[in-house]
Structures are given as C-alpha cells and as structure tokens.
Design a protein around this motif. Sequence first.
Motif, PDB file in Angstrom:
ATOM      1  N   ASP A 376       0.858  -1.200   0.000  1.00 23.94           N
ATOM      2  CA  ASP A 376       0.000   0.000   0.000  1.00 23.94           C
ATOM      3  C   ASP A 376       0.886   1.240   0.000  1.00 23.94           C
ATOM      4  N   ASP A 377       0.308   2.364  -0.334  1.00 23.51           N
ATOM      5  CA  ASP A 377       1.072   3.618  -0.389  1.00 23.51           C
ATOM      6  C   ASP A 377       0.744   4.500   0.805  1.00 23.51           C
ATOM      7  N   GLY A 378       0.493   3.848   1.955  1.00 18.13           N
ATOM      8  CA  GLY A 378       0.163   4.604   3.154  1.00 18.13           C
ATOM      9  C   GLY A 378       1.397   5.047   3.925  1.00 18.13           C
ATOM     10  N   ALA A 379       1.210   5.178   5.245  1.00 17.66           N
ATOM     11  CA  ALA A 379       2.287   5.701   6.093  1.00 17.66           C
ATOM     12  C   ALA A 379       3.376   4.676   6.359  1.00 17.66           C
ATOM     13  N   GLY A 380       3.092   3.386   6.145  1.00 17.00           N
ATOM     14  CA  GLY A 380       4.097   2.352   6.394  1.00 17.00           C
ATOM     15  C   GLY A 380       4.164   1.951   7.849  1.00 17.00           C
TER      16      GLY A 380
END
Length: 445
Positions: A376-380
Amino acid sequence: MIARLDRSIRARLALWASVAMAVLCLGAMAAVLWVGHNVALDSRTREVLSVSRRWAHEVRENKPPPVVTPAVKGLQVIDPSGRVASSTPNLIGEPRLATLLPDPDMSTRSDEVCDLPQLGGECQVVAVARAGRPDGNWLVYAFNPSAPWYVNPAVIGLASGLSALLIAITWFGVSRVVCRTLAPVNEITERLNAITSGEEAMRVPVPANTNEIKALAEAANRTLARLEAAMEQQRRFASDASHDLRSPITAMRAELEMAMLVPDETDWCETGVRLKASLDRLQNIVADLLTLTKLDAGAPGRLEAVDLAELVAAETTRPRAKRIVTSLQPEVVVTGDRLRLARLLTNLLDNAERHADSTITVTVRRDCDAVLEVIDDGAGIAPEQREVVFRRFARLDAARSRDAGGTGLGLPIAREIARAHQGTLKIEDSDTGARFVLRIPIRQD
C-alpha cells in the motif's frame, strides 16, 4: 510415589547386579575347584606312583617287604602267579584288588577306581609298577584316596565367604551409585510437581556433571520456557479478546439504555442500524476467533493445485475504495487450500485498503518459492513494529489501529494460514507504505 519408584529401580538394579556377581562368582568358584581338583589329583597320582616304584625296586632287589608306612591307603605285591605275596595290614587276607597292568613299553601306570569296598568305598587312585625278577614279573599296586571335588573344606569355605563378600559389596555399591544417579531425577520430579501445583517458577534444576540427565533437564527447561511463553500469550490473548468482545457489547447496551430512557423520542430504525453495526463487529471478532482456533488446532484443509495469479485475479475483481494494480506472473502454482489462501489474500487487501492513501499493488512472481506481495502507499510500518502487527489484537498508533475497521485478527490469521502451507508472511522494506510478502513452496509435479 517418588520414593517407591526410587527404591524399586534401585532394588531391581542392585538385585540384577548381585545375581550377575553371584553367577560370576559361581563360575569362578567352579573354575578354581576344577583346577584345584586336578592339581590335587596329580599330586596324589605322583605320590602313589612314587610308592609303587619304590616297592617295585625293593622287590626287584629280592629284599623282604619292610613294614609299610602310612604314605598310602593300601598296597599289594602280586607274584608272577597272580597271588598276593604281601600287603599292608588293612589288606591282609584280601584278594587282588586291581587288574591294571602297565603298557608293554612302560613299567608303571595309574588310574582311578571307584568300586573297592575293601578300602571304604571311596574312589582310589591306583598305581601299578612292574618289577622284573628271574622267576617272572612281580606287580606292586599302591592305593590312595582320590581328591574330592571340593579339594578341601577350607577351599569351599574360603570361596563361599569371598563370594558372599563380593555379592554384598556389589549390592551396596550398585545401590549407592543408582541412588546418587537418580538424585537429580528426583529433584527434577519434585520441581515438576511443584510447578504443576503452581508453587515454583517454571524451571527444573540442572545437574552439573551428569551428561544425560543434564541434557534431559535442559530439554525440560526449554519445553517449560516455550510452555510459559505460550501460557503468557494465551493470557494476553484472553485479556485482549475479552476487552474487544466487551467493547461492542458495552456499546450496544449503552445504546439500548439511552433509547429506553426516552422510548417515545427514540428513532428505533436509526438505533437498530447502530446496533447492527456493533453486532457485525462482534460477529466478525467471533468468526475470526473460531478461524484462529481451527488453525491453532491444525485442522486439515482441502489441498489442491492453486494458481496464485488466477486466485489474485478472482479476488481483486470486487470493487474497493482504493485502486488495485496487479502484476501477475502466470503458472505460479502452489499446493494449498484455495479457500484459506483466498482468506489470506482478502485479509491483506482489507488491511491495505484501510491504510493506503490511494493505491494498492499486488504482485505474483516466481522466485525459489511462489511469492505474493501486497503493497500500500500509506504511512508504512516502523521496522521495530513489523512483528507487533502479527500479534493478536495488536495496537499500534492511530493511523494503523485495528479500530479503523478491523478486528485486530486479520493479520494473525493470515500468518497462521501461511504457516499451515509451510510458508512465511513477513513485512519487508518498501519505498512507500507497507509491503507484505508471502512465500510458499512451489508445487512439485
């Protein structure tokens, strides 16, 4: 019970060792008596041969037989006609007692005879010597009791006493050695009993020098350590599960109590919608708990050939709030349960959807193993928290909290499914967001 077991093992081993020593002593005594009997018999034989030769020499010299000394039990001088010419006093008037003759090329011969009642019925060593004279061959027979099988009563007494002493020493020594050997085992057993009753820490004492028992104690401690960790995990899991199950129940109860305070002013349809949301959350938690229970119990799945590319293509057709980008290498086939693998992928996609900003990337490729990646391209996720998210009901910061919509069991279920397929599920480094990587062995046709 421990003392009885200790005594039983010690008594049995001491008994067997003592029986073995008794057999050994019996064999040694038999060997000693056999050798002693042969030595004594040779000595008696030489003695009667010496007496018969001496008398044969006197007969050959035409000397009258002197008074017989008690060197032998009896003696007879036979003239060439076969009559008894002279004998010891105890054989006066007795007929010729032996017919043993020397070999033609020998002047003496000896043997053992046991049927002479004139000499008390005992077995006798008989020696015969030939004396050549002008009037013919004279024969001198000398008799002496044969050596008994026990050689001498003192030999039997000494051998018996020594055997009894060796057997007693064996019993005592083996008993002491077994007692000292089993002492660490008794300590381990007592500590395990105390652990069972909850009185001691979950460890057993490790002896210093006994290698086998030391290895046993160390193995027991490793097992106890794993058990202690599992028990602690179960306690944490039970506490977290109780909390998470209580939350929707408490919310529903509060909702109902508030509605019942003002029933005429309550919108029951709206209340029902809110209660249904809490019920859905409660149902999801219970369903996930049941799934984890089955996985922990090792419930078998339906194994078949599963193409991961086809599985991903089928599971990503459902519309989601975030865009899904796939990169699927064909013919990446594993052996597994299709439903469980689909559940694993769904859990990863649900987790990524909650935390992605806009895009989820799913990749299937063949390495040494079959590899499935969900990014995903979230906060990690910080490296130190990458294992925490796989704990049951784990809580991180608000950005990735299970309160964002999950039950807190999706990722633990996904990892257990991976383990059930002899695979691994880990979080690996990524340029953006979180990168979940599943590795499963390739199916061997």
